[in-house]
Design a protein around this motif. Structure first.
Motif, short mmCIF file in Angstrom:
data_model
loop_
_atom_site.label_atom_id
_atom_site.label_comp_id
_atom_site.label_asym_id
_atom_site.label_seq_id
_atom_site.Cartn_x
_atom_site.Cartn_y
_atom_site.Cartn_z
N VAL A 64 0.84 -1.21 0.00
CA VAL A 64 0.00 0.00 0.00
C VAL A 64 0.87 1.25 0.00
O VAL A 64 0.64 2.19 -0.78
CB VAL A 64 -0.95 0.00 1.21
N TRP A 65 1.89 1.29 0.84
CA TRP A 65 2.75 2.46 0.91
C TRP A 65 3.56 2.64 -0.37
O TRP A 65 3.84 3.77 -0.79
CB TRP A 65 3.67 2.37 2.13
N TRP A 66 3.96 1.53 -0.99
CA TRP A 66 4.64 1.61 -2.29
C TRP A 66 3.72 2.23 -3.34
O TRP A 66 4.13 3.10 -4.11
CB TRP A 66 5.08 0.21 -2.72
N ARG A 67 2.49 1.78 -3.34
CA ARG A 67 1.51 2.32 -4.29
C ARG A 67 1.28 3.81 -4.05
O ARG A 67 1.20 4.61 -5.00
CB ARG A 67 0.20 1.54 -4.14
N LEU A 68 1.17 4.20 -2.80
CA LEU A 68 0.97 5.61 -2.47
C LEU A 68 2.17 6.46 -2.88
O LEU A 68 2.03 7.59 -3.35
CB LEU A 68 0.68 5.78 -0.98
N ALA A 69 3.37 5.90 -2.67
CA ALA A 69 4.59 6.64 -3.01
C ALA A 69 4.74 6.83 -4.51
O ALA A 69 5.28 7.84 -4.97
CB ALA A 69 5.81 5.93 -2.44
N LYS A 70 4.27 5.85 -5.30
CA LYS A 70 4.44 5.90 -6.74
C LYS A 70 3.27 6.55 -7.46
O LYS A 70 3.37 6.87 -8.65
CB LYS A 70 4.62 4.48 -7.28
N SER A 71 2.16 6.71 -6.78
CA SER A 71 0.98 7.28 -7.43
C SER A 71 1.15 8.78 -7.64
O SER A 71 1.85 9.46 -6.89
CB SER A 71 -0.28 7.01 -6.60
N GLY A 72 0.50 9.27 -8.66
CA GLY A 72 0.60 10.69 -8.97
C GLY A 72 -0.37 11.51 -8.14
O GLY A 72 -1.02 11.01 -7.22
N GLY A 109 -3.70 13.81 -7.13
CA GLY A 109 -5.13 13.56 -7.31
C GLY A 109 -5.63 12.49 -6.36
O GLY A 109 -4.86 11.77 -5.71
N ARG A 110 -6.96 12.38 -6.26
CA ARG A 110 -7.61 11.40 -5.40
C ARG A 110 -7.07 11.46 -3.97
O ARG A 110 -6.67 10.44 -3.38
CB ARG A 110 -7.46 9.99 -5.96
N VAL A 111 -7.02 12.65 -3.42
CA VAL A 111 -6.45 12.85 -2.09
C VAL A 111 -7.24 12.08 -1.04
O VAL A 111 -6.65 11.46 -0.14
CB VAL A 111 -6.42 14.35 -1.75
N ALA A 112 -8.56 12.10 -1.14
CA ALA A 112 -9.38 11.42 -0.14
C ALA A 112 -9.11 9.91 -0.15
O ALA A 112 -8.95 9.29 0.91
CB ALA A 112 -10.86 11.69 -0.41
N GLY A 113 -9.06 9.32 -1.34
CA GLY A 113 -8.80 7.89 -1.44
C GLY A 113 -7.44 7.52 -0.91
O GLY A 113 -7.27 6.50 -0.23
N ARG A 114 -6.44 8.33 -1.21
CA ARG A 114 -5.09 8.06 -0.74
C ARG A 114 -5.00 8.20 0.78
O ARG A 114 -4.28 7.45 1.45
CB ARG A 114 -4.10 9.01 -1.43
N LEU A 115 -5.73 9.16 1.33
CA LEU A 115 -5.73 9.35 2.78
C LEU A 115 -6.37 8.16 3.48
O LEU A 115 -5.86 7.67 4.49
CB LEU A 115 -6.48 10.63 3.13
N VAL A 116 -7.48 7.67 2.93
CA VAL A 116 -8.14 6.50 3.50
C VAL A 116 -7.21 5.29 3.46
O VAL A 116 -7.10 4.52 4.42
CB VAL A 116 -9.45 6.20 2.76
#
Length: 229
Positions: A171-179, A181-188
């Motif tokens: 999950v943290w890898w995905r968050l680190a690599k994601s661009g 946008g979608r701040v709410a989804g990333r925060l959840v």
């Protein structure tokens, strides 16, 4: 733990081994799916190879899951019927925690069926159902922790720690690599990834690692279903 569980029957060992391997493979499948999606996909490995590995891990998960379920039903120690393999919370043995495993199985079966019908139902509907596999993972994890008679063993605790660590890292890898946008989804996702290990540790400390857990787990739902008996 009873003398039978301590000595162990072949079916008991097969069920526990099948369940542990199924959890490991499901963890690998979920972690790979999270870490390789979107912009997080490794550039040195083709998407075809990643997709093939993901599919093979999924199939292996189902193989060992079937082994786990069949041997658990055939094991005379817990007296399970075939109905509890698809109908959750109806077992007489640790009904709540066994029911979580049944729900996880049902979710994975839904993913399997819709994957076979992917061309008919369309990619959008298939993808929506495919998210159920991610929901099945924490259910399977807590099912194993609460139902397993070997949860207190150090090796089993390390297995659960490794599983949760792999998914949180993905999950943290995905968050680190994601661009952006979608701040709410990333925060959840970030809050969930941080809270899940804490929740599992708290549950272990208050439940399966405490004396008398076998009796408490067996009556968690029976008290309600049986009118407080």
């Amino acid at each position: 733990m009873t003398a039978l569980a301590l000595t162990g029957s072949p079916l008991w060992y097969a069920s526990r081994a099948g369940g542990s391997l199924a959890l490991l493979l499901l963890t690998a499948t979920v972690a790979l799916g999270i870490a390789s999606a979107g912009r997080a996909a490794p550039r040195r490995i083709g998407r075809f190879e990643i997709g093939l590995l993901h599919r093979n891990l999924s199939l292996l998960t189902l193989v060992f899951l079937v082994l786990h379920v069949v041997t658990a039903v055939l094991d005379p120690f817990v007296h399970l019927g075939w109905a509890v393999t698809v109908i959750p919370f109806g077992a007489s043995y640790r009904p709540l925690w066994l029911g979580l495993g049944t729900v996880a199985l049902d979710l994975l079966l839904a993913v399997l069926v819709t994957s076979a019908m992917r061309l008919r139902i369309g990619a959008r509907r298939w993808k929506a159902v495919h998210w159920l596999a991610y929901a099945a993972w924490p259910l399977a994890l807590f099912h194993g922790v609460a139902t397993g008679t070997d949860t207190r063993l150090p090796l089993q605790l390390w297995l659960y720690a490794g599983c949760i660590g792999a998914v949180v890292a993905a999950v943290w890898w995905r968050l680190a690599k994601s661009g952006p946008g979608r701040v709410a989804g990333r925060l959840v996702a970030a809050v969930t990834a941080a809270a899940l290990p804490v929740l599992l540790a708290a549950f272990l400390a208050a439940g399966p690692l405490q004396p008398g857990w076998a009796q408490r787990a067996a009556t968690t739902m029976l008290l309600h279903l049986g009118g407080g008996r």
